[in-house]
Design a protein around this motif. Structure first.
Motif, mmCIF file in Angstrom:
data_model
loop_
_atom_site.group_PDB
_atom_site.id
_atom_site.type_symbol
_atom_site.label_atom_id
_atom_site.label_comp_id
_atom_site.label_asym_id
_atom_site.label_seq_id
_atom_site.Cartn_x
_atom_site.Cartn_y
_atom_site.Cartn_z
ATOM 1 N N LEU A 58 0.839 -1.188 0.000
ATOM 2 C CA LEU A 58 0.000 0.000 0.000
ATOM 3 C C LEU A 58 0.879 1.243 0.000
ATOM 4 C CD1 LEU A 58 -2.768 1.432 0.359
ATOM 5 C CD2 LEU A 58 -2.374 1.254 2.827
ATOM 6 N N LEU A 59 0.611 2.146 -0.937
ATOM 7 C CA LEU A 59 1.297 3.431 -0.976
ATOM 8 C C LEU A 59 0.258 4.543 -0.957
ATOM 9 C CD1 LEU A 59 4.035 2.796 -3.703
ATOM 10 C CD2 LEU A 59 4.304 2.780 -1.214
ATOM 11 N N CYS A 60 0.677 5.686 -0.435
ATOM 12 C CA CYS A 60 -0.185 6.863 -0.342
ATOM 13 C C CYS A 60 0.410 7.978 -1.187
ATOM 14 C CB CYS A 60 -0.278 7.341 1.109
ATOM 15 S SG CYS A 60 -1.004 6.131 2.234
ATOM 16 N N ARG A 61 -0.434 8.634 -1.951
ATOM 17 C CA ARG A 61 0.008 9.779 -2.753
ATOM 18 C C ARG A 61 -0.190 11.041 -1.926
ATOM 19 N NH1 ARG A 61 -2.457 11.902 -8.108
ATOM 20 N NH2 ARG A 61 -0.754 13.186 -8.818
ATOM 21 N N ARG A 62 0.893 11.766 -1.679
ATOM 22 C CA ARG A 62 0.914 12.893 -0.744
ATOM 23 C C ARG A 62 0.086 14.085 -1.227
ATOM 24 N NH1 ARG A 62 4.564 12.972 3.240
ATOM 25 N NH2 ARG A 62 4.895 15.233 3.100
ATOM 26 N N ASN A 63 -0.707 14.624 -0.299
ATOM 27 C CA ASN A 63 -1.507 15.815 -0.545
ATOM 28 C C ASN A 63 -0.919 17.024 0.194
ATOM 29 O OD1 ASN A 63 -3.725 17.117 -1.758
ATOM 30 N ND2 ASN A 63 -4.938 16.941 0.104
ATOM 31 N N ILE A 64 0.327 16.882 0.658
ATOM 32 C CA ILE A 64 1.009 17.939 1.406
ATOM 33 C C ILE A 64 2.456 18.036 0.945
ATOM 34 C CG2 ILE A 64 -0.442 17.791 3.485
ATOM 35 C CD1 ILE A 64 1.787 16.062 4.760
ATOM 36 N N GLU A 65 3.052 19.174 1.235
ATOM 37 C CA GLU A 65 4.498 19.341 1.025
ATOM 38 C C GLU A 65 5.201 18.824 2.276
ATOM 39 O OE1 GLU A 65 5.969 20.059 -1.637
ATOM 40 O OE2 GLU A 65 4.452 21.047 -2.845
ATOM 41 N N PRO A 66 6.422 18.399 2.217
ATOM 42 C CA PRO A 66 7.209 18.341 0.994
ATOM 43 C C PRO A 66 6.793 17.157 0.112
ATOM 44 C CG PRO A 66 8.497 17.463 2.802
ATOM 45 C CD PRO A 66 7.183 17.947 3.382
ATOM 46 N N ARG A 67 7.101 17.269 -1.148
ATOM 47 C CA ARG A 67 6.907 16.199 -2.134
ATOM 48 C C ARG A 67 5.431 15.939 -2.440
ATOM 49 N NH1 ARG A 67 11.044 15.413 -5.035
ATOM 50 N NH2 ARG A 67 10.908 13.163 -5.120
ATOM 51 N N TYR A 68 4.670 17.023 -2.557
ATOM 52 C CA TYR A 68 3.262 16.932 -2.922
ATOM 53 C C TYR A 68 3.103 16.108 -4.209
ATOM 54 C CZ TYR A 68 -1.320 18.257 -4.684
ATOM 55 O OH TYR A 68 -2.594 18.212 -5.178
ATOM 56 N N GLY A 69 2.144 15.176 -4.199
ATOM 57 C CA GLY A 69 1.849 14.367 -5.378
ATOM 58 C C GLY A 69 2.713 13.142 -5.541
ATOM 59 N N PHE A 70 3.739 12.997 -4.715
ATOM 60 C CA PHE A 70 4.607 11.827 -4.790
ATOM 61 C C PHE A 70 4.067 10.735 -3.870
ATOM 62 C CE2 PHE A 70 7.211 14.936 -6.760
ATOM 63 C CZ PHE A 70 8.140 14.269 -7.529
ATOM 64 N N TRP A 71 4.522 9.510 -4.091
ATOM 65 C CA TRP A 71 4.039 8.343 -3.361
ATOM 66 C C TRP A 71 4.933 8.034 -2.166
ATOM 67 C CZ3 TRP A 71 -0.557 6.119 -4.507
ATOM 68 C CH2 TRP A 71 -1.128 6.454 -5.744
#
Length: 182
Positions: A58-71
């Motif tokens: 299970l991976l989560c796609r980030r909705n926050i910085e740092p690395r917004y949009g990354f898994w």
């Protein structure tokens, strides 16, 4: 080695601190000239899980910085008053809304450059339904060949996933991995 100084003012009285080596110490510490308090800057603990569903992670796609949009794996800062296991469970619930059974501590990664220690527990997912919190765009299961390796948020996540897939392919026991990350 990057050395960050977090204190500018004394948390006890608000006066400006200076960095000096106290008489009974061997390192510079934030020292208050007004109230004589000495403040220690120690590594921050990041706790999380490596949630497994069959042959998927299970991976989560980030909705926050740092690395917004990354898994990333579900993880975050350990809070005062909780154990590392409790923090890993909380972060998995907050970020992925995943029901898990916590297993063994799997990776301990020292990230000296930024003053962090990352602790990842293996976790068995009890369901393939997720309810991500506000810090997560989406939570999704991936087979090894589907993992978005070029879109992983942090090196600690990559290191943990690589070790897991290597262990699984080799049929090794999932023993504790410890490493230093530059």
């Amino acid at each position: 080695m990057l050395i960050t100084r977090r204190f500018k003012h004394c948390p006890s009285c608000g006066a400006a601190v200076s960095y000096q080596v106290p008489a009974d110490d061997n390192r510079e510490r934030a020292t208050c000239p007004a109230c004589a308090s000495v403040h220690y800057e120690n590594p921050i603990n990041v706790v999380g899980t490596l949630p497994i569903w069959g042959e998927q992670v299970l991976l989560c796609r980030r909705n926050i910085e740092p690395r917004y949009g990354f898994w990333t794996l579900p993880a975050g800062f350990l809070e005062l008053g909780e154990t590392s296991a409790e923090g890993a469970l909380r972060e998995t619930d907050e970020e992925a809304g995943a029901e898990i059974e916590l297993q063994n501590l799997y990776c301990l990664l020292n990230v000296v450059r930024v003053g962090q220690i990352h602790l990842y527990y293996r976790a068995r997912l009890l369901s393939d339904r997720f309810n991500p919190g506000p810090e997560t765009i989406e939570a999704r299961l991936f087979h090894e060949h589907e993992v978005p390796w070029d879109e992983l948020a942090f090196r600690t996540v990559r290191e943990t996933l690589q070790r897991y897939f290597d262990d699984r392919r080799a049929g090794r026991e999932f023993a504790l991995h410890c490493a230093d990350i530059g």
